[in-house]
Design an enzyme around this catalytic site. Structure first.
Site, PDB file in Angstrom:
ATOM      1  N   HIS A 112      46.892  -1.244  75.491  1.00 24.95           N
ATOM      2  CA  HIS A 112      47.390  -1.009  76.848  1.00 24.95           C
ATOM      3  C   HIS A 112      48.915  -0.923  76.803  1.00 24.95           C
ATOM      4  CE1 HIS A 112      43.677  -2.684  79.210  1.00 24.95           C
ATOM      5  NE2 HIS A 112      43.317  -1.953  78.157  1.00 24.95           N
ATOM      6  N   CYS A 151      46.421  -5.864  83.836  1.00 19.69           N
ATOM      7  CA  CYS A 151      45.035  -6.319  83.788  1.00 19.69           C
ATOM      8  C   CYS A 151      45.013  -7.746  83.225  1.00 19.69           C
ATOM      9  CB  CYS A 151      44.204  -5.372  82.916  1.00 19.69           C
ATOM     10  SG  CYS A 151      44.485  -5.580  81.137  1.00 19.69           S
ATOM     11  N   GLU A 207      51.352  -2.385  78.331  1.00 20.33           N
ATOM     12  CA  GLU A 207      52.103  -3.638  78.263  1.00 20.33           C
ATOM     13  C   GLU A 207      52.027  -4.251  76.868  1.00 20.33           C
ATOM     14  OE1 GLU A 207      50.487  -3.305  82.529  1.00 20.33           O
ATOM     15  OE2 GLU A 207      49.787  -2.859  80.503  1.00 20.33           O
ATOM     16  N   CYS A 234      46.351  -7.956  79.569  1.00 21.52           N
ATOM     17  CA  CYS A 234      47.802  -7.775  79.495  1.00 21.52           C
ATOM     18  C   CYS A 234      48.532  -8.967  80.100  1.00 21.52           C
ATOM     19  CB  CYS A 234      48.207  -6.482  80.196  1.00 21.52           C
ATOM     20  SG  CYS A 234      47.651  -5.015  79.315  1.00 21.52           S
TER      21      CYS A 234
END
Length: 159
Positions: free
Chosen positions: A56, A86, A58, A89
Site C-alpha cells: 500500500h 486502512c 503508506e 497501514c
C-alpha cells in the site's frame, strides 16, 4: 502551515494518480516529510504490479523514508496520504511513530469505489473464534520461550 500541508497533500494525490495511470495498483499515494520540510519518503500503491498485498502507498512510503533515514522510526515526521489509512497501514504508521497523519479522501470515499476496509475494522475487536478467517493457537509454551529469550537478551535493539 495549512499551505504547506496542502502542498504536500497535493503531491501525495498526484502520486496516487500517477501510480494508477501506470497500472501500479490502486489510486493511493503517500509522502513523508521530515521536520525541516524535506520529503524523505514517498510511495504509491503497488499491490497488483508487485503481487504484494502489503504494498500500500503508506507502507511503500514508510519503507522508503526509513531506508533514507537509516532508522525504523519517523519521529518528527508527517505522513501525507491521499486517503485515510486502512487498518494495516494504520498499524504500520503507529509502529513507525510519525508525529502526524494528514489525509485527503476518507475510508467511506474509498468504499464507494470498491476499497472497503470496513470489514477489517469490524474483525479486529472480535474474539478470535468469531473472525471470518479461522485462527488457531498452538505451541504457546514454545512461543513464549522465544519471548523469554528476547526479554533476557542484553544486546537487543528495542522498538
Amino acid at each position: 502551515m495549512k499551505d504547506k500541508n496542502r502542498f504536500f497533500l497535493k503531491q501525495a494525490i498526484q502520486l496516487a494518480a500517477n501510480g494508477m495511470e501506470a497500472n501500479d495498483g490502486g489510486p493511493f499515494g503517500a509522502i513523508i516529510v521530515d521536520k525541516n520540510g524535506k520529503i524523505i519518503g514517498q510511495g504509491n500503491n503497488k499491490v497488483t504490479s508487485t503481487n504484494d498485498p502489503t504494498a500500500h502507498a503508506e507502507v511503500v512510503a514508510i519503507r522508503d523514508a526509513c531506508k533514507n533515514l537509516n532508522s525504523f522510526q519517523l519521529e518528527g515526521c508527517t505522513l501525507y496520504t491521499s486517503c485515510e489509512p486502512c487498518p494495516m497501514c494504520l498499524g504500520a504508521i503507529y509502529w513507525a511513530r510519525p508525529e502526524k497523519i494528514i489525509f485527503a479522501a476518507s475510508r467511506e470515499d474509498a468504499a464507494k469505489i470498491g476499497f472497503d476496509d470496513d470489514f477489517i475494522y469490524k474483525e479486529i475487536p472480535l474474539p478470535i473464534e468469531k473472525r471470518q478467517i479461522p485462527t488457531e493457537q498452538l505451541l504457546r509454551k514454545e512461543g513464549i520461550a522465544v519471548f523469554e529469550s528476547w526479554a533476557a537478551k542484553e544486546d537487543k535493539v528495542e522498538y
